[in-house]
Design an enzyme around this catalytic site. Sequence first.
Site, PDB file in Angstrom:
ATOM      1  N   PRO A 122       0.821  -1.220   0.000  1.00 46.55           N
ATOM      2  CA  PRO A 122       0.000   0.000   0.000  1.00 46.55           C
ATOM      3  C   PRO A 122       0.852   1.267   0.000  1.00 46.55           C
ATOM      4  O   PRO A 122       0.501   2.249  -0.658  1.00 46.55           O
ATOM      5  CB  PRO A 122      -0.823  -0.136   1.290  1.00 46.55           C
ATOM      6  CG  PRO A 122      -0.922  -1.607   1.521  1.00 46.55           C
ATOM      7  CD  PRO A 122       0.402  -2.158   1.066  1.00 46.55           C
ATOM      8  N   TYR A 123       1.965   1.248   0.724  1.00 46.75           N
ATOM      9  CA  TYR A 123       2.875   2.398   0.706  1.00 46.75           C
ATOM     10  C   TYR A 123       3.334   2.706  -0.715  1.00 46.75           C
ATOM     11  O   TYR A 123       3.275   3.853  -1.178  1.00 46.75           O
ATOM     12  CB  TYR A 123       4.082   2.125   1.595  1.00 46.75           C
ATOM     13  CG  TYR A 123       5.220   3.088   1.391  1.00 46.75           C
ATOM     14  CD1 TYR A 123       5.141   4.395   1.846  1.00 46.75           C
ATOM     15  CD2 TYR A 123       6.386   2.690   0.727  1.00 46.75           C
ATOM     16  CE1 TYR A 123       6.191   5.296   1.642  1.00 46.75           C
ATOM     17  CE2 TYR A 123       7.439   3.576   0.528  1.00 46.75           C
ATOM     18  CZ  TYR A 123       7.338   4.878   0.989  1.00 46.75           C
ATOM     19  OH  TYR A 123       8.373   5.756   0.786  1.00 46.75           O
ATOM     20  N   GLY A 124       3.823   1.687  -1.422  1.00 50.83           N
ATOM     21  CA  GLY A 124       4.281   1.894  -2.788  1.00 50.83           C
ATOM     22  C   GLY A 124       3.190   2.412  -3.701  1.00 50.83           C
ATOM     23  O   GLY A 124       3.435   3.247  -4.586  1.00 50.83           O
ATOM     24  N   THR A 130       0.704   4.362  -2.810  1.00 42.76           N
ATOM     25  CA  THR A 130       0.485   5.794  -2.546  1.00 42.76           C
ATOM     26  C   THR A 130       1.625   6.642  -3.087  1.00 42.76           C
ATOM     27  O   THR A 130       1.392   7.766  -3.551  1.00 42.76           O
ATOM     28  CB  THR A 130       0.295   6.066  -1.044  1.00 42.76           C
ATOM     29  OG1 THR A 130       1.483   5.720  -0.308  1.00 42.76           O
ATOM     30  CG2 THR A 130      -0.895   5.305  -0.490  1.00 42.76           C
ATOM     31  N   LYS A 131       2.857   6.131  -3.064  1.00 43.07           N
ATOM     32  CA  LYS A 131       3.973   6.910  -3.620  1.00 43.07           C
ATOM     33  C   LYS A 131       3.852   7.032  -5.130  1.00 43.07           C
ATOM     34  O   LYS A 131       4.142   8.092  -5.703  1.00 43.07           O
ATOM     35  CB  LYS A 131       5.305   6.269  -3.234  1.00 43.07           C
ATOM     36  CG  LYS A 131       5.606   6.296  -1.746  1.00 43.07           C
ATOM     37  CD  LYS A 131       5.585   7.698  -1.154  1.00 43.07           C
ATOM     38  CE  LYS A 131       6.792   8.510  -1.533  1.00 43.07           C
ATOM     39  NZ  LYS A 131       6.817   9.833  -0.834  1.00 43.07           N
TER      40      LYS A 131
END
Length: 327
Positions: free
Chosen positions: A153-155, A157-158
Site C-alpha cells: 500500500p505504501y508503494g 500511494t507513492k
Amino acid sequence: MSGAPAIEDAVVTGAAGFIGSHVVEALLQRGARVVGVDRRSPREDPEAARNLSKALEHPAFRLVECDLVSDEIKPWADGADTVFHLAGVPGVRPSWGGAFSQYLECNVLATQRLMETCVSLGLRRVVLASSSSVYGDGSGPFREDGLTAPLSPYGVTKLAAERLALAYALAPASPTSVVALRYFTVYGPRQRPDMAIGRMLRAVLTGRPLRLYGDGRQRRDFTYIGDIVAGTVAAATATATAEAVNVGGGNSVSMLDVLRCVAEVTGQEVPIVSDAEQPGDVQVTAADITKARALLGYDPSVSLIEGIKRQWDWLSTHTPTVTRALS
C-alpha cells in the site's frame, strides 16, 4: 548546471524529517532563504528538535507548523521559486491494514493539495520525493521507463503521488514543472530508527538482537544521505518539465553483505534473530542511474562502508540514553 536559475526562496515540506532536515541545511549553505514545513513541533518532538537544531539557529530559516492535509498552504508557499515536497508517511510494513487511510491522506491528498496551490501561485518547480517502492519486484536494475508494479500500500500511494504531481506539470499551460525523485534505500546520520542499517547499528550498541526478515539474501541499493541531498538540490534547477528520476547508490548489495560491513565498522557481530519475510518486501532494489547522471549531473560518491562508518560515528555520539545504559 550552467545557466540554471539559482535557488533563492525554497520551501521544504517534511523539514523535520531525515531527508528534509539535510536538504534544509544544504539549501541554507547555498545561501537560499528556506521555509521549513512540518506538522511536528520541535517544542514537543525530540527528534524534530534534534534534526532542526542547526537550521533553527540560521537567520534565513523559518519553520511553519502545518498539516498539509487540512491546513492552509498558500500563505507560506507564496513567493517560493522551488518547493521540495519531502513530507509523507514512510514505511512498507506499517502501510497494511487500518493505517492505510493515513498513507492515503498524507501521501496522496496532501500532494494533490500542494500541487493545486503551487500551480495557482505560478511556482516554477516542485521536487517530489518518490520511492523505489513504485517498481515492485524484479531483478533490476530498474529504469524509469520500465514497469511500475508496487507490492505494498505504501508503494501504491507513492506512485499515485508521483503521477498526480506529473499530471499537474503536464496540464496545458501549467507554470509548474515537476521532478519526481525515486529514492533508493536512504541511510546515514539521522536515519529513521525503523530502517535496516540503523537497526543493525543499534543492535550492536544495545546487544538486543536485530530481527532479520527472510534469509538475508534480499538485495538493496543503499544510498548515502549526502548523495541523496546532492541529487535533490540538483533537481531544482535541472532542465525538465515532468520527469521521474532514479536516485540510487549505483550498487545493490545483500543484507548479509550489509551485516558484514556493520561488523567491520563496529568491530562486533550484529546479534540477530531470524523471522519470516514480510508482506510487501521485495527481493531486489537496484537503480539504473543513467538518467540521473545526464539530467542532474548526479554522481554518488560515498561507498557503503564509508557511509556506515559515518552513521556509526554519528549514532555513537547522539544516543546518550543508550550509551549510559551500557556503561
